[in-house]
Design an enzyme around this catalytic site. Sequence first.
Site, PDB file in Angstrom:
ATOM      1  N   LYS B  82       3.882  -8.036  -9.121  1.00 62.27           N
ATOM      2  CA  LYS B  82       4.272  -8.083  -7.763  1.00 62.27           C
ATOM      3  C   LYS B  82       3.898  -9.213  -6.990  1.00 62.27           C
ATOM      4  CE  LYS B  82       2.679  -3.944  -6.531  1.00 62.27           C
ATOM      5  NZ  LYS B  82       2.370  -3.136  -7.628  1.00 62.27           N
ATOM      6  N   CYS B 172      -2.182   7.209   5.005  1.00 54.56           N
ATOM      7  CA  CYS B 172      -2.570   6.838   3.665  1.00 54.56           C
ATOM      8  C   CYS B 172      -4.220   7.159   3.602  1.00 54.56           C
ATOM      9  CB  CYS B 172      -2.236   5.695   3.104  1.00 54.56           C
ATOM     10  SG  CYS B 172      -2.249   4.335   4.135  1.00 54.56           S
ATOM     11  N   MET B 173      -4.910   6.819   4.619  1.00 52.55           N
ATOM     12  CA  MET B 173      -6.313   6.369   4.460  1.00 52.55           C
ATOM     13  C   MET B 173      -7.048   7.441   5.591  1.00 52.55           C
ATOM     14  SD  MET B 173      -6.226   4.442   2.124  1.00 52.55           S
ATOM     15  CE  MET B 173      -8.058   4.622   1.958  1.00 52.55           C
ATOM     16  N   MET B 339      -4.698   8.132  -2.708  1.00 54.19           N
ATOM     17  CA  MET B 339      -3.879   8.812  -1.828  1.00 54.19           C
ATOM     18  C   MET B 339      -3.798  10.503  -2.394  1.00 54.19           C
ATOM     19  SD  MET B 339      -3.074   6.680   0.253  1.00 54.19           S
ATOM     20  CE  MET B 339      -3.320   5.059  -0.087  1.00 54.19           C
ATOM     21  N   GLY B 376      -4.608   1.433  -0.075  1.00 47.39           N
ATOM     22  CA  GLY B 376      -3.117   1.261  -0.668  1.00 47.39           C
ATOM     23  C   GLY B 376      -2.674   0.069  -0.188  1.00 47.39           C
ATOM     24  N   GLN B 377      -3.014  -0.510   0.896  1.00 47.09           N
ATOM     25  CA  GLN B 377      -2.604  -1.596   1.564  1.00 47.09           C
ATOM     26  C   GLN B 377      -3.389  -2.746   1.402  1.00 47.09           C
ATOM     27  OE1 GLN B 377       0.482  -0.431   4.754  1.00 47.09           O
ATOM     28  NE2 GLN B 377      -0.586   1.248   5.064  1.00 47.09           N
TER      29      GLN B 377
END
Lengths: 107, 793
Positions: B82, B172-173, B339, B376-377
């Site tokens: 990615k 998510c967090m 997650m 996740g980000q």
Amino acid sequence: MIFTGSIISFEAGQSAEALKLLEKFPEIEVHTFSEDGNNAVVSIETNDSKALENITDKLKKADGIKDIAHHYMYFGEETEKLLTEDAASTELGAFFKSARIKNGKAL
Amino acid sequence: MNVSRRDFIKLTAAASAAAAAGISFPEAAQAQESADVEKWVKGTCRFCGTGCGVYVGVKDGKAVAIKGNPDAKTNFGFLCVKGFLAFKCMYHPDRLKMPLVRQKNGKFKETSWNEALDLVANKFKYLREKYGKDAVAYYGSGQCTTEETYTFNKLWKGGFGSNMVEGNPRLCMASAVAGYISTFGSDEPMGSYSDIESSKCIFITGSNMSECHPVIYRRVMRHKMKNPDVKIIVCEPRRTSTAKIADLWLPNDPGTDLAVFHAMANVIIAKNLHNMDFINKHSRITTGKDVVDFEEYKKFLSQFTPEAVEKLTRCPADHIVKAAEWFATSGATLSMWCMGLNQRKRGMWANNLVHNLHIITGEMGKPGADSFSLTGQPNACGGVRETGALSHLLPGTKPVANDKWRAHVEKAWNIPAGTINPKPGFHTMLMFEKLGGEKDAEKPIKGMLVSTTNPAQSLPNLHKYVKGMQDSFLVVLDIFPTRTTQLADVILPAAFIYEKGGVYGCSERRSQLTEKAVEPVGQAKPDLWIAAQIAKRMGFEKLIPWNGNDSMKANEQAWTDYITVTKDTEHTLWGATYDRLKKEKAGIQWPCPSVDHPGTERRYVRGQDPMFEHPAEKDHIPSDATIYFYADAKKEGKLNLFLRPYDGPGEMPDKEYTFFLTTGRVVEQWHTGTMTMRIPEIARTHPNAYIELHPDDAKQLGITAGDMVEIVSRRGKSVMPAVITKGTLPGVAFVPWHDQAMARMINFVCNDVVDPDSKEPEYKVAAVRINRVSGPKDVADKYIIDDVNAPFA
């Protein structure tokens, strides 16, 4: 053209066989090895990123090769094509408006 | 192409790879950094939360190359697919290049920036005047830079006096945040990624890191390969690709792992493998309300025998025993999760119980031992968490309800006392539930600005929230058309990270600066500029003065403002000035209280954590304490060891909805696929969503590979092809969530029940019914939203 600088890791004791395999890929040039001989420093030259993807997939599945990791990627000509009249000839070509009208959502 | 140039590029590429891998390169002298690249610009990858360091190669004002940063402490020079292919997003023909305003006929029309910004500012002013200061909400992202998130948060809370500020890290967090704050008193991990290479046992739970954090997984894998005695335990409902390197797999039904963690604690104590000295010295055992003694904790745990837990969770009892023994006796155990623990109705409790395992074994505060949440980000930590851009927080991850901190922030922002509302705004799911049109008296939020996220695809139980987005005044900042732009009234074209620069803070408390490398495409603008221009038009220019066109200068002003507000907190980045961030090759980990401080690899340990000597903490830390949890709200320097009762998921399979459904990512795709589905080689690999079923289930349902399958929950349905795999437990189905095709958007099916503490919804568990619809159909259409005027259908 796409150029990468990559590290190919061999399974212990299988570097000779793996090197024979690499010889079958004219796109790959082996430059040097780690001291233990288990990692090769290579450059890969392909026409586009799809061809690079195919080579990467083949190597990952090959016996004697543990891993291939790309560290460096040069894609200047791809960028140029995307920003010029040649855009439609790239892999993103189908995203361009004219191609979409012709081909629907096909890539 | 001229041969010598080609050879030169190849040599440069090889030399660079050799340097990253620490391999001596005899031809290095011949290779130069500048092979067909005019300059290399330091940056960070903008995909997952790993925080991989990159250099972007620029020639003639365009990005022409990318390489991993060999000095980066996160990725040591390597990138996943990615990261390498990000340039295809930058120069993609679908990039939004002009502001767009929806007309009365429902179609978008290109406008000037002035016209679009005036419209947004005037409409926001109107809605706030007519419906109150909370009538307009901000919904941001863990992909915005820290400067952007801080600025929007400041505008809303300090300018508008509204706490209607949320961001997708709530999805998510939030459970990890609540878990760290409730156990440690302060958000974010104690240790760093470097613990991977020092660990002797790695406990991975609720994380398929081989797909979601491939570069971290590579570190784990290499550590295991070099040290075969290192034990890897994976606790997951699915036998994921991560589980392939595991010595032990602890399968369990989705949402039941609280019992597994308690059972491990029970075994550790029953076998006398616990560290009583650490427990006594560094923890307080609590129910959340009352402090209890160790015997009561032991008695509480005794109900969680491995055998009883096997019946409840399907996790084999002997695996639980083995995992507990390895965890307690390895000498350096590192837990990592993501997650799978957070997106749960009891996500905070799940986080607490992993922390518990480290407390009772004393596996923390030393190399290789930590309780480490992966994000996740790329900037969920640095942006939303640390700048406090959630409805209940202020910068420094401190609550708006804290009078003292609110007063401090008001003073720092030079705004009148009492401007910041002490009452939290709505959490994300409530915010979207309360979003609607002016005619709907039940919906108090009438307008919303969405930046760098795609809620019209990413919210769970999506049917419930689409109308609100459609009816309200919705402003969307993005680089591509998305499901959310289809519902927008105004679309503002945003700049890509390498077109604007800014700071990202990754999972290990590390802030890294990306310099602007190239100009934005078309008329796209940085979010920071957009925020400042809206502020200026609404009369808040003094509050947000960084509204100039030089994006790096504006970034620096916003960053300096932010580190000033948080200067004397345990999150301090006071020593991470912009000048320093530009020079540092690997960023800086907080706390970093001064420009001569190197940053902190491990918190709460004397000699490593500068807060032991900081005036804000020094006075209450005993001089002989080597480990001290100074963020403890009770000021006793202790961790909370929680007795949390067992609580399962929001819904369990029953006669009507017989399967567990769980969702997640695949390695190539990222989030809602708006970027990655536009990269051909990625799109080809995962061109559509699919459902993974166990062969026993498939046989019973008469489903063969490729058949079209309907997945129905109490909330909605999806139809997609079946993949038959032994990689999941019978009775558990898995669907990746990147597909934008309406029929395969799995979030119509997912559950939006939230954790009562963290308010994070339970994406990871839903009860569903599964039926075969037809034989195979070709749905590998790599669906994307390519037309802003296409309807949400």
